[in-house]
Design a protein around this motif. Structure first.
Motif, PDB file in Angstrom:
ATOM      1  N   LEU A  68       0.804  -1.218   0.000  1.00 50.82           N
ATOM      2  CA  LEU A  68       0.000   0.000   0.000  1.00 50.82           C
ATOM      3  C   LEU A  68       0.838   1.269   0.000  1.00 50.82           C
ATOM      4  O   LEU A  68       0.272   2.368   0.001  1.00 50.82           O
ATOM      5  CB  LEU A  68      -0.928   0.001   1.232  1.00 50.82           C
ATOM      6  N   ALA A  69       2.158   1.134   0.032  1.00 50.17           N
ATOM      7  CA  ALA A  69       3.089   2.263   0.062  1.00 50.17           C
ATOM      8  C   ALA A  69       2.699   3.257   1.165  1.00 50.17           C
ATOM      9  O   ALA A  69       2.516   4.447   0.941  1.00 50.17           O
ATOM     10  CB  ALA A  69       3.151   2.954  -1.299  1.00 50.17           C
ATOM     11  N   SER A  70       2.584   2.722   2.382  1.00 52.60           N
ATOM     12  CA  SER A  70       2.090   3.547   3.487  1.00 52.60           C
ATOM     13  C   SER A  70       3.117   3.766   4.602  1.00 52.60           C
ATOM     14  O   SER A  70       2.742   3.985   5.749  1.00 52.60           O
ATOM     15  CB  SER A  70       0.823   2.919   4.068  1.00 52.60           C
ATOM     16  N   GLY A  71       4.387   3.709   4.300  1.00 54.96           N
ATOM     17  CA  GLY A  71       5.411   3.939   5.326  1.00 54.96           C
ATOM     18  C   GLY A  71       5.409   2.833   6.368  1.00 54.96           C
ATOM     19  O   GLY A  71       5.594   1.674   6.035  1.00 54.96           O
ATOM     20  N   ILE A  72       5.182   3.208   7.634  1.00 55.67           N
ATOM     21  CA  ILE A  72       5.071   2.187   8.684  1.00 55.67           C
ATOM     22  C   ILE A  72       3.683   2.216   9.322  1.00 55.67           C
ATOM     23  O   ILE A  72       3.508   1.875  10.494  1.00 55.67           O
ATOM     24  CB  ILE A  72       6.167   2.358   9.756  1.00 55.67           C
ATOM     25  N   PHE A  73       2.707   2.616   8.548  1.00 58.10           N
ATOM     26  CA  PHE A  73       1.345   2.736   9.059  1.00 58.10           C
ATOM     27  C   PHE A  73       0.826   1.416   9.624  1.00 58.10           C
ATOM     28  O   PHE A  73       0.147   1.403  10.652  1.00 58.10           O
ATOM     29  CB  PHE A  73       0.416   3.247   7.948  1.00 58.10           C
ATOM     30  N   TRP A  74       1.090   0.308   8.973  1.00 57.25           N
ATOM     31  CA  TRP A  74       0.620  -1.002   9.426  1.00 57.25           C
ATOM     32  C   TRP A  74       1.656  -1.757  10.245  1.00 57.25           C
ATOM     33  O   TRP A  74       1.300  -2.569  11.090  1.00 57.25           O
ATOM     34  CB  TRP A  74       0.196  -1.860   8.232  1.00 57.25           C
ATOM     35  N   THR A  75       2.932  -1.504  10.005  1.00 56.72           N
ATOM     36  CA  THR A  75       3.979  -2.271  10.679  1.00 56.72           C
ATOM     37  C   THR A  75       3.953  -2.050  12.184  1.00 56.72           C
ATOM     38  O   THR A  75       3.959  -3.017  12.958  1.00 56.72           O
ATOM     39  CB  THR A  75       5.363  -1.898  10.120  1.00 56.72           C
ATOM     40  N   ALA A  76       3.941  -0.812  12.616  1.00 58.07           N
ATOM     41  CA  ALA A  76       4.000  -0.514  14.054  1.00 58.07           C
ATOM     42  C   ALA A  76       2.806  -1.085  14.822  1.00 58.07           C
ATOM     43  O   ALA A  76       2.997  -1.777  15.827  1.00 58.07           O
ATOM     44  CB  ALA A  76       4.149   0.981  14.278  1.00 58.07           C
ATOM     45  N   PRO A  77       1.567  -0.835  14.392  1.00 64.07           N
ATOM     46  CA  PRO A  77       0.447  -1.384  15.168  1.00 64.07           C
ATOM     47  C   PRO A  77       0.389  -2.907  15.159  1.00 64.07           C
ATOM     48  O   PRO A  77       0.047  -3.523  16.178  1.00 64.07           O
ATOM     49  CB  PRO A  77      -0.801  -0.811  14.508  1.00 64.07           C
ATOM     50  N   LEU A  78       0.719  -3.527  14.029  1.00 65.80           N
ATOM     51  CA  LEU A  78       0.672  -4.989  13.996  1.00 65.80           C
ATOM     52  C   LEU A  78       1.802  -5.606  14.811  1.00 65.80           C
ATOM     53  O   LEU A  78       1.634  -6.680  15.395  1.00 65.80           O
ATOM     54  CB  LEU A  78       0.694  -5.495  12.556  1.00 65.80           C
ATOM     55  N   LEU A  79       2.944  -4.936  14.894  1.00 67.29           N
ATOM     56  CA  LEU A  79       4.026  -5.398  15.767  1.00 67.29           C
ATOM     57  C   LEU A  79       3.586  -5.324  17.226  1.00 67.29           C
ATOM     58  O   LEU A  79       3.782  -6.272  17.998  1.00 67.29           O
ATOM     59  CB  LEU A  79       5.287  -4.565  15.549  1.00 67.29           C
ATOM     60  N   ILE A  80       2.955  -4.224  17.609  1.00 68.62           N
ATOM     61  CA  ILE A  80       2.461  -4.077  18.985  1.00 68.62           C
ATOM     62  C   ILE A  80       1.372  -5.099  19.277  1.00 68.62           C
ATOM     63  O   ILE A  80       1.346  -5.720  20.346  1.00 68.62           O
ATOM     64  CB  ILE A  80       1.967  -2.641  19.217  1.00 68.62           C
ATOM     65  N   LEU A  81       0.477  -5.297  18.320  1.00 67.80           N
ATOM     66  CA  LEU A  81      -0.591  -6.282  18.484  1.00 67.80           C
ATOM     67  C   LEU A  81      -0.019  -7.692  18.636  1.00 67.80           C
ATOM     68  O   LEU A  81      -0.449  -8.462  19.509  1.00 67.80           O
ATOM     69  CB  LEU A  81      -1.553  -6.223  17.296  1.00 67.80           C
ATOM     70  N   GLY A  82       0.955  -8.043  17.808  1.00 69.31           N
ATOM     71  CA  GLY A  82       1.580  -9.359  17.902  1.00 69.31           C
ATOM     72  C   GLY A  82       2.301  -9.556  19.219  1.00 69.31           C
ATOM     73  O   GLY A  82       2.222 -10.627  19.827  1.00 69.31           O
ATOM     74  N   THR A  83       2.994  -8.525  19.688  1.00 72.70           N
ATOM     75  CA  THR A  83       3.683  -8.615  20.972  1.00 72.70           C
ATOM     76  C   THR A  83       2.682  -8.770  22.106  1.00 72.70           C
ATOM     77  O   THR A  83       2.876  -9.583  23.018  1.00 72.70           O
ATOM     78  CB  THR A  83       4.562  -7.376  21.202  1.00 72.70           C
TER      79      THR A  83
END
Length: 82
Positions: A53-68
């Motif tokens: 989606l070429a969205s920077g870290i829009f999805w990476t940060a929340p999904l990392l926190i959710l996974g943790t």
């Protein structure tokens, strides 16, 4: 001294007795994997979505926190069962 040795041996034979060093290290390893694997899965999915989606870290940060968080919750439940 002999009584202390007998008492310790008796505790080891009982279920739920003194765990061995290897058992303790094994439990620590299981806890580590239970936290790290969901975090890495969240990170991978987030990176994939951000790349698509070429969205920077829009999805990476929340999904990392959710996974943790999911991994920590899973580890907590596993500790309660032990």
């Amino acid at each position: 001294m002999l009584d202390a040795v007998r008492l310790r041996a008796e505790r080891r034979r009982q279920p739920g007795g003194i765990p061995s060093l290897a058992a303790g290290l094994g439990r620590i390893g299981v806890l580590g994997w239970q936290i790290v694997v969901p975090a890495l899965i969240g990170l991978a999915i987030g990176r994939w979505l951000d790349h698509r989606l070429a969205s920077g870290i829009f999805w990476t940060a929340p999904l990392l926190i959710l996974g943790t968080g999911l991994g920590c919750w899973s580890a907590w439940k596993w500790i309660e069962r032990q």
